[in-house]
Design a protein around this motif. Structure first.
Motif, PDB file in Angstrom:
ATOM      1  N   GLY B 162       0.815  -1.215   0.000  1.00 50.06           N
ATOM      2  CA  GLY B 162       0.000   0.000   0.000  1.00 50.06           C
ATOM      3  C   GLY B 162       0.845   1.259   0.000  1.00 50.06           C
ATOM      4  N   GLU B 163       1.911   1.237   0.785  1.00 47.38           N
ATOM      5  CA  GLU B 163       2.809   2.393   0.881  1.00 47.38           C
ATOM      6  C   GLU B 163       3.435   2.691  -0.487  1.00 47.38           C
ATOM      7  N   ILE B 164       3.888   1.640  -1.147  1.00 47.68           N
ATOM      8  CA  ILE B 164       4.526   1.810  -2.461  1.00 47.68           C
ATOM      9  C   ILE B 164       3.485   2.273  -3.490  1.00 47.68           C
ATOM     10  N   THR B 165       2.282   1.688  -3.412  1.00 48.85           N
ATOM     11  CA  THR B 165       1.220   2.072  -4.353  1.00 48.85           C
ATOM     12  C   THR B 165       0.900   3.552  -4.207  1.00 48.85           C
ATOM     13  N   ARG B 166       0.711   3.990  -2.958  1.00 52.18           N
ATOM     14  CA  ARG B 166       0.323   5.383  -2.746  1.00 52.18           C
ATOM     15  C   ARG B 166       1.453   6.372  -3.024  1.00 52.18           C
ATOM     16  N   SER B 167       2.687   5.879  -3.005  1.00 53.84           N
ATOM     17  CA  SER B 167       3.798   6.796  -3.304  1.00 53.84           C
ATOM     18  C   SER B 167       3.783   7.204  -4.772  1.00 53.84           C
ATOM     19  N   GLY B 168       3.112   6.395  -5.614  1.00 57.54           N
ATOM     20  CA  GLY B 168       3.053   6.722  -7.041  1.00 57.54           C
ATOM     21  C   GLY B 168       4.307   6.340  -7.804  1.00 57.54           C
ATOM     22  N   LEU B 169       5.187   5.543  -7.181  1.00 59.30           N
ATOM     23  CA  LEU B 169       6.426   5.131  -7.865  1.00 59.30           C
ATOM     24  C   LEU B 169       6.100   4.318  -9.103  1.00 59.30           C
ATOM     25  N   ARG B 170       6.783   4.625 -10.204  1.00 55.26           N
ATOM     26  CA  ARG B 170       6.612   3.860 -11.436  1.00 55.26           C
ATOM     27  C   ARG B 170       7.942   3.235 -11.830  1.00 55.26           C
ATOM     28  N   THR B 332      14.481   1.246  -9.530  1.00 50.41           N
ATOM     29  CA  THR B 332      13.197   1.089  -8.835  1.00 50.41           C
ATOM     30  C   THR B 332      13.449   0.549  -7.428  1.00 50.41           C
ATOM     31  N   PHE B 333      14.263  -0.498  -7.323  1.00 49.77           N
ATOM     32  CA  PHE B 333      14.557  -1.061  -5.998  1.00 49.77           C
ATOM     33  C   PHE B 333      15.287  -0.050  -5.109  1.00 49.77           C
ATOM     34  N   ALA B 334      16.123   0.801  -5.735  1.00 55.91           N
ATOM     35  CA  ALA B 334      16.870   1.777  -4.945  1.00 55.91           C
ATOM     36  C   ALA B 334      15.955   2.855  -4.370  1.00 55.91           C
ATOM     37  N   ASN B 335      14.741   2.983  -4.908  1.00 54.06           N
ATOM     38  CA  ASN B 335      13.777   3.970  -4.392  1.00 54.06           C
ATOM     39  C   ASN B 335      12.966   3.444  -3.208  1.00 54.06           C
ATOM     40  N   ILE B 339      11.253   5.353   0.526  1.00 52.90           N
ATOM     41  CA  ILE B 339       9.788   5.489   0.592  1.00 52.90           C
ATOM     42  C   ILE B 339       9.254   4.862   1.873  1.00 52.90           C
ATOM     43  N   VAL B 340       9.745   3.659   2.190  1.00 53.54           N
ATOM     44  CA  VAL B 340       9.290   2.985   3.402  1.00 53.54           C
ATOM     45  C   VAL B 340       9.729   3.778   4.632  1.00 53.54           C
ATOM     46  N   ASP B 341      10.941   4.304   4.575  1.00 54.76           N
ATOM     47  CA  ASP B 341      11.510   5.039   5.704  1.00 54.76           C
ATOM     48  C   ASP B 341      10.788   6.366   5.947  1.00 54.76           C
ATOM     49  N   ARG B 342      10.612   7.133   4.872  1.00 52.69           N
ATOM     50  CA  ARG B 342      10.081   8.489   5.037  1.00 52.69           C
ATOM     51  C   ARG B 342       8.591   8.606   4.733  1.00 52.69           C
ATOM     52  N   PHE B 347       7.392  11.107  -0.719  1.00 55.06           N
ATOM     53  CA  PHE B 347       7.792  10.756  -2.090  1.00 55.06           C
ATOM     54  C   PHE B 347       6.818  11.350  -3.102  1.00 55.06           C
ATOM     55  N   ALA B 348       5.514  11.246  -2.787  1.00 52.29           N
ATOM     56  CA  ALA B 348       4.497  11.719  -3.725  1.00 52.29           C
ATOM     57  C   ALA B 348       4.521  13.237  -3.874  1.00 52.29           C
ATOM     58  N   SER B 349       5.185  13.919  -2.929  1.00 53.68           N
ATOM     59  CA  SER B 349       5.247  15.384  -3.025  1.00 53.68           C
ATOM     60  C   SER B 349       6.300  15.832  -4.030  1.00 53.68           C
TER      61      SER B 349
END
Lengths: 248, 553
Positions: B162-170, B332-335, B339-342, B347-349
C-alpha cells in the motif's frame, strides 16, 4: 468443493466454460483453449506457419495474429487463451496486409525459389503465399549464401529453405526426446544446428526417426533421393501420436 | 543480529566518523577508477601516514560523485566545510595533503554550488559518493537497513504494498508501469509449490546508459535492502540479481555486499531475528541485450536460450519456473527504502501529477558535464541540458537529445521547455527509458543516428519472430542505402511501411520499439532523409512550403 450449497460466487472460481465472439460468430469454449483451437472447432480458418498440432505453440511466426476488440495490440491466436466476452477479429485489411508482409519477409530472407525445390507443390510456405494472394515480391532479396548439410544417411538439411519455425526443434525435444536440433546465433544469423553445431550425420543422439523431416513446412528438411516436387511429407502422424501418448 | 544491535552498530560507526577531523573521499566508481583513482587513494593514505596525521584523517574510497567528465574526483569534509577537487593526479597528492590544514587548492577546486550539483535532487544517489560501497557499516551509519527493520517490525506485507502504491512510484526500467500495482499482483498470485521470486533486472544495455551500473558500484546495499523489502511485501523467499557480465566492478561489490549482509543477518534465514527469510543469488548475463526483456531474462536465469515469450501470462503470475515473479529494475529497488523510511507522502510530493519522485539520467554525447544526474520528475529538458549539463561544448548548437536507447527517439530543440515525465516524453515520440540521454549538436546526422540504432537492434534481435528478425535487417539495409545517397523515395516509403509492420507485429518490446529511432528522426528531421535521396528534391520543396506547420525544423 467444501461448501454444501453452491452459490454463483463460490462457483466463479471453477467456471470452465466461456462464450466469446469470433468474427461475429458466437462460440463457446473451454477456458484453457486458445483462440486458434476454438476457431478451428468452428470452421473459422486462421492462417498459421510455426504452429503444429501436437507441439507446444511458440507464437513466433506472427502469421496467426488476430485483433481483439478494445485493444490496440495484436495477439498470436496460437498462444492466446480465450476469455469470457472476448471479441476476436481474425480477418481485416490491416491483418491481411501484415500477414502478406511477414510472408514476403520470409521469401526475401532466404532462397525460396519454388521451381527448383523438392517440396514444390507441397510446401506450406508456398500454399500460404497463394492463400494470402502474394503474386510478387516488393522487398529486396537477401539470399545469404548457406550450406546444405547432406551428411545424414537418409535426410538432408537445406538452410536456404529454412523459415526457422522451430517445428523440428520442438518435435525432436518434445516428442522424440532426443533434442538433436536447436537454434544457434542471433537475429538474421540464426541457424538450425544439430547437437553442438555438428554435421547432422555426426550426431550421436539422432535416432533417424524422420519426424522432423515430415513436419518441416518447407523443403529445408527432406529425404535424400528426391528431385524437384518429389518430396511428399506425412505430418499427420503427430496429432495421433500425441493423443495416444496422452491417453495411455 | 537484532534491530537494537544494528542501531548500536550505526551509532558506533557515526562516533568513529565524527572523531576524525578530515574525511577524504576518493571516487572509485568505474569512471574515476579507469583513471587510476585507486592508486591516488593509496598514495593519499601513505602520504597521510608519513605525515603522522593518520589518526585525524580518514581516507576512503566512495562511489560515483556524478561529474564523471571531471574525474578523478576527491571530496574533503572537514569540520562542516567541504571542498571538491577535480582531475586529481598522482602529482597532486602531496599538495592535497598539505591543503588539509591550509587553504583549498584553487587550481583543482570544483565549486559544489555550481548548477550541476545544486540543481540535483538526490534520493536514489543520496549515498553515492558519500559512503564506502564495500563496507556495510558505512551504509548502516547513514540509516541503511532501517527501512527493512521498519517494514519487518511495524508493517504488514499488505501495508508495504500500500505504501509503495500510494507513493506513485513507477518502474524505472523504461515503460513506467506502476510499481505498487505490480507488487500487488505478485502478492495476490498464489505461490506455486510455496515459491515466489524477486528478480532485480540489472542488465542495463542501452548504449550511453550507466545509471544502474553506478548505483550498483556506489551503493549496492540500497538495492539489496529494496529487494528484501519487496520480498517481504509479496511473500517471496528467494531472489536473483541479473547483472550483465560487462560490469565486473558492480558484480564484485554486489558479491561482497551480499556476503556482508548475510553475515550481519539482514539477508538469509530469520532476518533481524524475525520469521522472515530471504536468500539472494547473482546471475550473470552473457551479453544479450534482449535479456533485459523480462520473459527473456526469466528464460536466461532458468538456463535456457535468452528469448522472450508472448505475454500474457505475465511474470507476476507465471514467471521463474512457473512461479509468480516480481521483476523490477535497479533504480526502482533503490527507491524503495527511502519510501518505506520516510513515507509515501514525502515521495508523492516530489515530481509531477503522474510521475512521482526523481529520475537518474546518464548525460553523454556533446555536452559539457557528462556524468550522472538525479533530477525531480517534471524538470524542463532545458534545465538538464543547459543548466545542469552546462550546455554544448566548443560553442556548438543543440540539435537533439536521444533518450530511451534503441527503443527511444530523438527529441528536437522545440521541446526544450517540455517537462520530463513519462507522458510528455512519449508524446514527443521517444520514451523515458532507463535514463540514457545522448546529446547531439548540429554536426550530427540524424540518418546516421537512426542507422546506428537499427544496426544495434538488428544484431541484438534474438531471431525468434519473423518481423523483428528479418524486418530489422531489411530496415538497416534501407537506411544504409539512403545514408550512402543511393536511395530513392520508394526506399523511404518501404522503410516507413516496415517500421509499421515491425512495431505492430513483433513478439516483444525489442521489436515493437526498434523502429522508434527511425520514426522519431523521420518525424522531426525528415528533410535530412530527403536531402540524401536521389529524387528527394520534389518532396523537399513541398516540405519547405509547409515548414513550421507540423513542427518540422
Amino acid at each position: 468443493m467444501t461448501t454444501m450449497t453452491a452459490s454463483p460466487s463460490s462457483a466463479a472460481h471453477d467456471i470452465q466454460v466461456v462464450t466469446l465472439k469470433i468474427d461475429d460468430q458466437e462460440v463457446s469454449a473451454s477456458r484453457n483453449q486458445t483462440i486458434l483451437q476454438v476457431a478451428a472447432e468452428n470452421q473459422i480458418e486462421i492462417p498459421t506457419l510455426c504452429f503444429m498440432p501436437g507441439l507446444k505453440p511458440m507464437g513466433s511466426c506472427r502469421i496467426c495474429l488476430v485483433e481483439l476488440a478494445g485493444s490496440p495490440r495484436l495477439f498470436a491466436a496460437c498462444v492466446t487463451r480465450v476469455s469470457e466476452g472476448m471479441t476476436v477479429i481474425t480477418d481485416s485489411p490491416r491483418l491481411r496486409k501484415y500477414r502478406k508482409q511477414i510472408v514476403e519477409l520470409l521469401f526475401v530472407e532466404r532462397n525460396h525459389v519454388c521451381s527448383v525445390c523438392v517440396s514444390n507443390g507441397r510446401c506450406e510456405l508456398q500454399a500460404l503465399a497463394v492463400k494470402l494472394g502474394i503474386t510478387h515480391i516488393t522487398q529486396p532479396y537477401r539470399y545469404d549464401k548457406m550450406v546444405v548439410d547432406s551428411s545424414h544417411d537418409l535426410f538432408r538439411l537445406d538452410h536456404n529453405r529454412c523459415v526457422l519455425c522451430t517445428r523440428c526443434v520442438r518435435v525432436c525435444d518434445q516428442i522424440e526426446g532426443a533434442h538433436v536440433w536447436d537454434v544457434a546465433g542471433r537475429g538474421i544469423d540464426c541457424r538450425i544446428t544439430a547437437d553442438l553445431n555438428l554435421p547432422w550425420g555426426d550426431s550421436d543422439v539422432c535416432t533417424s526417426c524422420g519426424k522432423c523431416v515430415h513436419i518441416c513446412p518447407t523443403g529445408a528438411l527432406t529425404e535424400k533421393g528426391t528431385a524437384v516436387a518429389e518430396m511428399r511429407k506425412q505430418p499427420d502422424f503427430l496429432p495421433y501420436l500425441t493423443i495416444m501418448r496422452e491417453n495411455h | 543480529m537484532t534491530p537494537e544491535e544494528l542501531g548500536k552498530l550505526a551509532a558506533k560507526e557515526q562516533k568513529a566518523r565524527s572523531a576524525c577531523k578530515h574525511r577524504v573521499n576518493v571516487c572509485c566508481a568505474a569512471g574515476c577508477a579507469s583513471m587510476n583513482s585507486d592508486k591516488i587513494k593509496d598514495d593519499l593514505q601513505s602520504a597521510i601516514k608519513e605525515k603522522g596525521i593518520a589518526d585525524q584523517v580518514q581516507v576512503r574510497s566512495v562511489g560515483c560523485m556524478g561529474l564523471c567528465a571531471a574525474g578523478p574526483l576527491v571530496s574533503i569534509e572537514s569540520e562542516g566545510k567541504s571542498v571538491m577537487y577535480k582531475g586529481v593526479t598522482d602529482g597532486d597528492v602531496s599538495e592535497v595533503v598539505e591543503s588539509l590544514e591550509g587553504k583549498p587548492i584553487e587550481r583543482l577546486n570544483l565549486p559544489t554550488d555550481m548548477p550541476f550539483f545544486a540543481r540535483q535532487e538526490k534520493i536514489v544517489l543520496e549515498n553515492c559518493g558519500v559512503i564506502d560501497p564495500e563496507r556495510i557499516e558505512d551504509y548502516i551509519a547513514v540509516g541503511g537497513y532501517a527501512a527493512l527493520i521498519k517494514a519487518l517490525t511495524e508493517m504488514t506485507p499488505a501495508g508495504v504494498v500500500g505504501e509503495i502504491t500510494r507513493s506513485g512510484l513507477r518502474g524505472r526500467g523504461g515503460a513506467g508501469y506502476p510499481t505498487g500495482l505490480k507488487w500487488g499482483t505478485v502478492a495476490k498470485s498464489p505461490a506455486r509449490e510455496g515459491r515466489k521470486y524477486i528478480v532485480c533486472n540489472a542488465d542495463e544495455g542501452d548504449p550511453g546508459a550507466f545509471m544502474d551500473r553506478s548505483v550498483l558500484e556506489s551503493d549496492p546495499h540500497r538495492v539489496l535492502e529494496g529487494m528484501a523489502i519487496a520480498a517481504y511485501a509479496v511473500g517471496a523467499t528467494h531472489g536473483f540479481l541479473y547483472v550483465r557480465a560487462e560490469y565486473p566492478l558492480a558484480i564484485k561489490r554486489l558479491k561482497r555486499a551480499i556476503s556482508q549482509a548475510q553475515k550481519i543477518g539482514v539477508l538469509g534465514a530469520n532476518i533481524l531475528s524475525t520469521t522472515f527469510s530471504f536468500n539472494l543469488e547473482i546471475r550473470l548475463g552473457a551479453g544479450a541485450f534482449v535479456c533485459g526483456e523480462e520473459t527473456a531474462l526469466i528464460a536466461s536465469i532458468e538456463g535456457n536460450r535468452g528469448q522472450p515469450r508472448p505475454r500474457p501470462p505475465y511474470p507476476a503470475e507465471f514467471g521463474l519456473w512457473g512461479c509468480p515473479t516480481l521483476i523490477n529494475n535497479v533504480e526502482t529497488f533503490a527507491n524503495i527504502a527511502p519510501i518505506v523510511d520516510r513515507g509515501f507522502r514525502w515521495f508523492a510530493s516530489i515530481g509531477t501529477d503522474k510521475s512521482k519522485g526523481t529520475k537518474v539520467f546518464a548525460l553523454a554525447g556533446k555536452i559539457e558535464n557528462t556524468g550522472l544526474v538525479e533530477v525531480p520528475m517534471g524538470i524542463k529538458l532545458r534545465d538538464i541540458i543547459e543548466d545542469i549539463g552546462g550546455g554544448i561544448p566548443d560553442g556548438g548548437k543543440f540539435k537533439a537529445v536521444q533518450t530511451g536507447g534503441p527503443s527511444g527517439g530523438c527529441i528536437p530543440k522545440q521541446y526544450m521547455d517540455m517537462p520530463i515525465d513519462y507522458e510528455s516524453v512519449k508524446e514527443a515520440g521517444s520514451i523515458m527509458g532507463s535514463g540514457g540521454m545522448i546529446v547531439m549538436d548540429e554536426s550530427s546526422s540524424m540518418v546516421d543516428v537512426a542507422k546506428y540504432f537499427m544496426e544495434f537492434c538488428k544484431s541484438e534481435s534474438c531471431g525468434k519472430c519473423v518481423p523483428c528478425r528479418v524486418g530489422t535487417a531489411q530496415m538497416y539495409d534501407l537506411l544504409e542505402k539512403i545514408h550512402k545517397g543511393e536511395g530513392a523515395s520508394d526506399d523511404l516509403a518501404m522503410l516507413e511501411s516496415l517500421c509499421e509492420l515491425v512495431s505492430q507485429t513483433s513478439l516483444c518490446g525489442l521489436g515493437q520499439t526498434a523502429p522508434n529511432p527511425v520514426l522519431s528522426t523521420l518525424r522531426y528531421f525528415r528533410h535530412e532523409y530527403l536531402e540524401l535521396l536521389r529524387d528527394g528534391q520534389k518532396e523537399l520543396a513541398a516540405a519547405g512550403a509547409d515548414k513550421g506547420k507540423d513542427g518540422a525544423v
